[in-house]
Motif scaffolding. Structure first.
Motif: not given
Length: 64
Positions: A26-38
């Motif tokens: 799921l994190s591969q589909k999100l940008p920046g901050f959310w990607r790192v958080l996931l």
């Protein structure tokens, strides 16, 4: 800890492994901050799952 509790404990470890894999995909589909958080959350799930599996395996078979 009884054999039944040991089984549920190991199932929780398996759930955390699947959650870790799902969060990393799921994190591969999100940008920046959310990607790192996931990805951090995924890593934490994987580490806790590894500790659970290690504890279950080291404890060995439980005879009752």
């Amino acid at each position: 800890m009884s054999a039944l509790q040991n089984m549920w404990f190991s199932f929780f470890g398996l759930f955390l492994m699947f959650a870790s894999a799902g969060l990393s995909v799921l994190s591969q589909k999100l940008p920046g901050f959310w990607r790192v958080l996931l990805l951090i959350l995924s890593f934490l799930c994987l580490m806790v799952a590894g500790l659970i599996v290690f504890a279950v395996v080291v404890r060995g078979p439980l005879a009752e």
